[in-house]
Write a protein that holds these residues in place. Sequence first.
Motif, PDB file in Angstrom:
ATOM      1  N   LEU A 196     -13.208 -17.628 -50.203  1.00 45.36           N
ATOM      2  CA  LEU A 196     -14.484 -18.202 -49.772  1.00 45.36           C
ATOM      3  C   LEU A 196     -14.342 -19.577 -49.099  1.00 45.36           C
ATOM      4  O   LEU A 196     -15.017 -19.838 -48.105  1.00 45.36           O
ATOM      5  CB  LEU A 196     -15.449 -18.288 -50.963  1.00 45.36           C
ATOM      6  N   PRO A 197     -13.479 -20.477 -49.616  1.00 49.51           N
ATOM      7  CA  PRO A 197     -13.399 -21.809 -48.998  1.00 49.51           C
ATOM      8  C   PRO A 197     -12.972 -21.798 -47.534  1.00 49.51           C
ATOM      9  O   PRO A 197     -13.270 -22.744 -46.805  1.00 49.51           O
ATOM     10  CB  PRO A 197     -12.377 -22.548 -49.874  1.00 49.51           C
ATOM     11  N   ARG A 198     -12.280 -20.736 -47.083  1.00 48.72           N
ATOM     12  CA  ARG A 198     -11.805 -20.732 -45.702  1.00 48.72           C
ATOM     13  C   ARG A 198     -12.745 -20.016 -44.740  1.00 48.72           C
ATOM     14  O   ARG A 198     -12.527 -20.049 -43.532  1.00 48.72           O
ATOM     15  CB  ARG A 198     -10.422 -20.081 -45.618  1.00 48.72           C
ATOM     16  N   LEU A 199     -13.799 -19.383 -45.249  1.00 45.83           N
ATOM     17  CA  LEU A 199     -14.703 -18.635 -44.387  1.00 45.83           C
ATOM     18  C   LEU A 199     -15.670 -19.578 -43.675  1.00 45.83           C
ATOM     19  O   LEU A 199     -16.295 -20.426 -44.303  1.00 45.83           O
ATOM     20  CB  LEU A 199     -15.482 -17.597 -45.200  1.00 45.83           C
ATOM     21  N   ARG A 200     -15.789 -19.410 -42.367  1.00 53.61           N
ATOM     22  CA  ARG A 200     -16.687 -20.225 -41.558  1.00 53.61           C
ATOM     23  C   ARG A 200     -17.644 -19.315 -40.783  1.00 53.61           C
ATOM     24  O   ARG A 200     -17.382 -18.125 -40.583  1.00 53.61           O
ATOM     25  CB  ARG A 200     -15.903 -21.087 -40.559  1.00 53.61           C
ATOM     26  N   VAL A 201     -18.752 -19.885 -40.343  1.00 56.09           N
ATOM     27  CA  VAL A 201     -19.737 -19.128 -39.573  1.00 56.09           C
ATOM     28  C   VAL A 201     -19.076 -18.495 -38.356  1.00 56.09           C
ATOM     29  O   VAL A 201     -19.364 -17.359 -37.984  1.00 56.09           O
ATOM     30  CB  VAL A 201     -20.901 -20.045 -39.148  1.00 56.09           C
ATOM     31  N   LEU A 202     -18.152 -19.232 -37.728  1.00 49.45           N
ATOM     32  CA  LEU A 202     -17.482 -18.721 -36.535  1.00 49.45           C
ATOM     33  C   LEU A 202     -16.716 -17.439 -36.816  1.00 49.45           C
ATOM     34  O   LEU A 202     -16.575 -16.577 -35.943  1.00 49.45           O
ATOM     35  CB  LEU A 202     -16.541 -19.794 -35.972  1.00 49.45           C
ATOM     36  N   GLY A 203     -16.241 -17.272 -38.051  1.00 55.78           N
ATOM     37  CA  GLY A 203     -15.512 -16.061 -38.400  1.00 55.78           C
ATOM     38  C   GLY A 203     -16.375 -14.819 -38.362  1.00 55.78           C
ATOM     39  O   GLY A 203     -15.859 -13.704 -38.279  1.00 55.78           O
ATOM     40  N   ALA A 204     -17.702 -14.973 -38.419  1.00 50.64           N
ATOM     41  CA  ALA A 204     -18.603 -13.824 -38.319  1.00 50.64           C
ATOM     42  C   ALA A 204     -18.723 -13.354 -36.872  1.00 50.64           C
ATOM     43  O   ALA A 204     -19.102 -12.212 -36.613  1.00 50.64           O
ATOM     44  CB  ALA A 204     -19.981 -14.183 -38.867  1.00 50.64           C
ATOM     45  N   ILE A 205     -18.419 -14.254 -35.919  1.00 50.83           N
ATOM     46  CA  ILE A 205     -18.485 -13.901 -34.499  1.00 50.83           C
ATOM     47  C   ILE A 205     -17.130 -13.409 -34.024  1.00 50.83           C
ATOM     48  O   ILE A 205     -17.020 -12.391 -33.336  1.00 50.83           O
ATOM     49  CB  ILE A 205     -18.942 -15.125 -33.676  1.00 50.83           C
ATOM     50  N   PHE A 206     -16.063 -14.150 -34.407  1.00 52.14           N
ATOM     51  CA  PHE A 206     -14.691 -13.770 -34.081  1.00 52.14           C
ATOM     52  C   PHE A 206     -13.925 -13.630 -35.399  1.00 52.14           C
ATOM     53  O   PHE A 206     -13.439 -14.629 -35.943  1.00 52.14           O
ATOM     54  CB  PHE A 206     -14.022 -14.809 -33.177  1.00 52.14           C
ATOM     55  N   PRO A 207     -13.815 -12.421 -35.935  1.00 49.20           N
ATOM     56  CA  PRO A 207     -13.203 -12.235 -37.256  1.00 49.20           C
ATOM     57  C   PRO A 207     -11.788 -12.791 -37.368  1.00 49.20           C
ATOM     58  O   PRO A 207     -11.361 -13.183 -38.455  1.00 49.20           O
ATOM     59  CB  PRO A 207     -13.211 -10.709 -37.432  1.00 49.20           C
ATOM     60  N   ASP A 208     -11.033 -12.842 -36.265  1.00 48.71           N
ATOM     61  CA  ASP A 208      -9.661 -13.336 -36.349  1.00 48.71           C
ATOM     62  C   ASP A 208      -9.600 -14.841 -36.595  1.00 48.71           C
ATOM     63  O   ASP A 208      -8.543 -15.380 -36.918  1.00 48.71           O
ATOM     64  CB  ASP A 208      -8.876 -12.987 -35.090  1.00 48.71           C
ATOM     65  N   PHE A 209     -10.735 -15.539 -36.473  1.00 51.73           N
ATOM     66  CA  PHE A 209     -10.734 -16.979 -36.687  1.00 51.73           C
ATOM     67  C   PHE A 209     -10.381 -17.308 -38.143  1.00 51.73           C
ATOM     68  O   PHE A 209      -9.560 -18.185 -38.410  1.00 51.73           O
ATOM     69  CB  PHE A 209     -12.090 -17.580 -36.333  1.00 51.73           C
ATOM     70  N   ASP A 210     -11.003 -16.616 -39.096  1.00 54.92           N
ATOM     71  CA  ASP A 210     -10.721 -16.880 -40.513  1.00 54.92           C
ATOM     72  C   ASP A 210      -9.258 -16.621 -40.831  1.00 54.92           C
ATOM     73  O   ASP A 210      -8.633 -17.374 -41.600  1.00 54.92           O
ATOM     74  CB  ASP A 210     -11.604 -16.012 -41.399  1.00 54.92           C
ATOM     75  N   ASP A 211      -8.686 -15.575 -40.243  1.00 52.86           N
ATOM     76  CA  ASP A 211      -7.272 -15.274 -40.491  1.00 52.86           C
ATOM     77  C   ASP A 211      -6.371 -16.357 -39.898  1.00 52.86           C
ATOM     78  O   ASP A 211      -5.358 -16.727 -40.501  1.00 52.86           O
ATOM     79  CB  ASP A 211      -6.904 -13.915 -39.891  1.00 52.86           C
ATOM     80  N   THR A 212      -6.739 -16.865 -38.718  1.00 59.23           N
ATOM     81  CA  THR A 212      -5.953 -17.932 -38.094  1.00 59.23           C
ATOM     82  C   THR A 212      -5.934 -19.175 -38.969  1.00 59.23           C
ATOM     83  O   THR A 212      -4.900 -19.810 -39.168  1.00 59.23           O
ATOM     84  CB  THR A 212      -6.528 -18.288 -36.707  1.00 59.23           C
ATOM     85  N   VAL A 213      -7.100 -19.518 -39.499  1.00 61.39           N
ATOM     86  CA  VAL A 213      -7.204 -20.688 -40.381  1.00 61.39           C
ATOM     87  C   VAL A 213      -6.353 -20.484 -41.621  1.00 61.39           C
ATOM     88  O   VAL A 213      -5.612 -21.377 -42.048  1.00 61.39           O
ATOM     89  CB  VAL A 213      -8.674 -20.938 -40.763  1.00 61.39           C
ATOM     90  N   ALA A 214      -6.419 -19.289 -42.214  1.00 63.96           N
ATOM     91  CA  ALA A 214      -5.678 -19.015 -43.447  1.00 63.96           C
ATOM     92  C   ALA A 214      -4.167 -19.008 -43.198  1.00 63.96           C
ATOM     93  O   ALA A 214      -3.394 -19.582 -43.967  1.00 63.96           O
ATOM     94  CB  ALA A 214      -6.123 -17.685 -44.045  1.00 63.96           C
ATOM     95  N   ASN A 215      -3.737 -18.350 -42.112  1.00 59.08           N
ATOM     96  CA  ASN A 215      -2.306 -18.211 -41.837  1.00 59.08           C
ATOM     97  C   ASN A 215      -1.642 -19.539 -41.504  1.00 59.08           C
ATOM     98  O   ASN A 215      -0.449 -19.733 -41.752  1.00 59.08           O
ATOM     99  CB  ASN A 215      -2.080 -17.223 -40.689  1.00 59.08           C
ATOM    100  N   ASN A 216      -2.407 -20.465 -40.929  1.00 63.49           N
ATOM    101  CA  ASN A 216      -1.831 -21.756 -40.536  1.00 63.49           C
ATOM    102  C   ASN A 216      -2.202 -22.887 -41.494  1.00 63.49           C
ATOM    103  O   ASN A 216      -1.868 -24.039 -41.243  1.00 63.49           O
ATOM    104  CB  ASN A 216      -2.289 -22.117 -39.119  1.00 63.49           C
ATOM    105  N   ASN A 217      -2.905 -22.531 -42.573  1.00 62.73           N
ATOM    106  CA  ASN A 217      -3.293 -23.531 -43.578  1.00 62.73           C
ATOM    107  C   ASN A 217      -4.030 -24.700 -42.927  1.00 62.73           C
ATOM    108  O   ASN A 217      -3.758 -25.874 -43.196  1.00 62.73           O
ATOM    109  CB  ASN A 217      -2.067 -24.043 -44.329  1.00 62.73           C
ATOM    110  N   ILE A 218      -4.970 -24.385 -42.034  1.00 64.73           N
ATOM    111  CA  ILE A 218      -5.720 -25.405 -41.297  1.00 64.73           C
ATOM    112  C   ILE A 218      -7.071 -25.615 -41.961  1.00 64.73           C
ATOM    113  O   ILE A 218      -7.821 -24.662 -42.167  1.00 64.73           O
ATOM    114  CB  ILE A 218      -5.936 -24.962 -39.833  1.00 64.73           C
ATOM    115  N   PRO A 219      -7.424 -26.851 -42.271  1.00 65.22           N
ATOM    116  CA  PRO A 219      -8.776 -27.116 -42.780  1.00 65.22           C
ATOM    117  C   PRO A 219      -9.765 -27.164 -41.631  1.00 65.22           C
ATOM    118  O   PRO A 219      -9.696 -28.065 -40.795  1.00 65.22           O
ATOM    119  CB  PRO A 219      -8.638 -28.480 -43.457  1.00 65.22           C
TER     120      PRO A 219
END
Length: 248
Positions: A196-219
Amino acid sequence: MMPADSPITPLPVILPSLPDELLSSWISRHALFYDVPPLVLLQHCLPLARALRSVDLTLKPADAARLACMFRSKPQSIVGMTFVAAPKIAHRMIAVQPINRCQECANEQGMGTVIRRYQLEGWRLHCPLCDQMLADNNDQTPFPPSNRQHLIQHGERLFQAEANGENIGWASPGELARLLLMRRVPRPLNVDPDDLPRLRVLGAIFPDFDDTVANNNIPPALGRQTDPSHWLAAFPACGGRECDADRV
């Protein structure tokens, strides 16, 4: 200290500014030429100045007129080298130090000590001078191409219009970026609570965004900490109300 309203004497030698050069960069090059610290040269014209960066963000009309006199230029030209027209929300996406560079322009014109405005703009993926992909300052490699190029470039234009003080329509790109990077709770709640902490509104538009954030440990945050290609591509969809609100 020289009085703030004292007459200004133009500098005897004026170095030509380069396309899209930042005002503080131009002042610094003159300081190097005259062998004085940049802030000292700035205070020769604006005695109350406390930081060189201040002229890039909060230059007053009277101060622009004084600088124009010292550099034998026009006030509008001086202001055009700054981010004064940009709203406060855009300041959060303007870096303190250069974060990218155009290898094409650097090879053809030579960068030296020059800092161009686009090098501080967190929404930039393309050089505004030659339209080539910019390179990240950390690794000097161009940003990877995207299959959303037309949307990304449209998003860049929206941000640039706002930074230039133009009326861009019903919503501010800077405010949209802030909203798109807010946390979201998906419906239905069918994800691991640890995600949940890594999910952003943008991830609902581009699902790969949440994965990018998680894989690169980006806040995720408003600025250059996240890949601009994701949220730049989202602006035309949100601006045109083409995104699926039920997914948010």
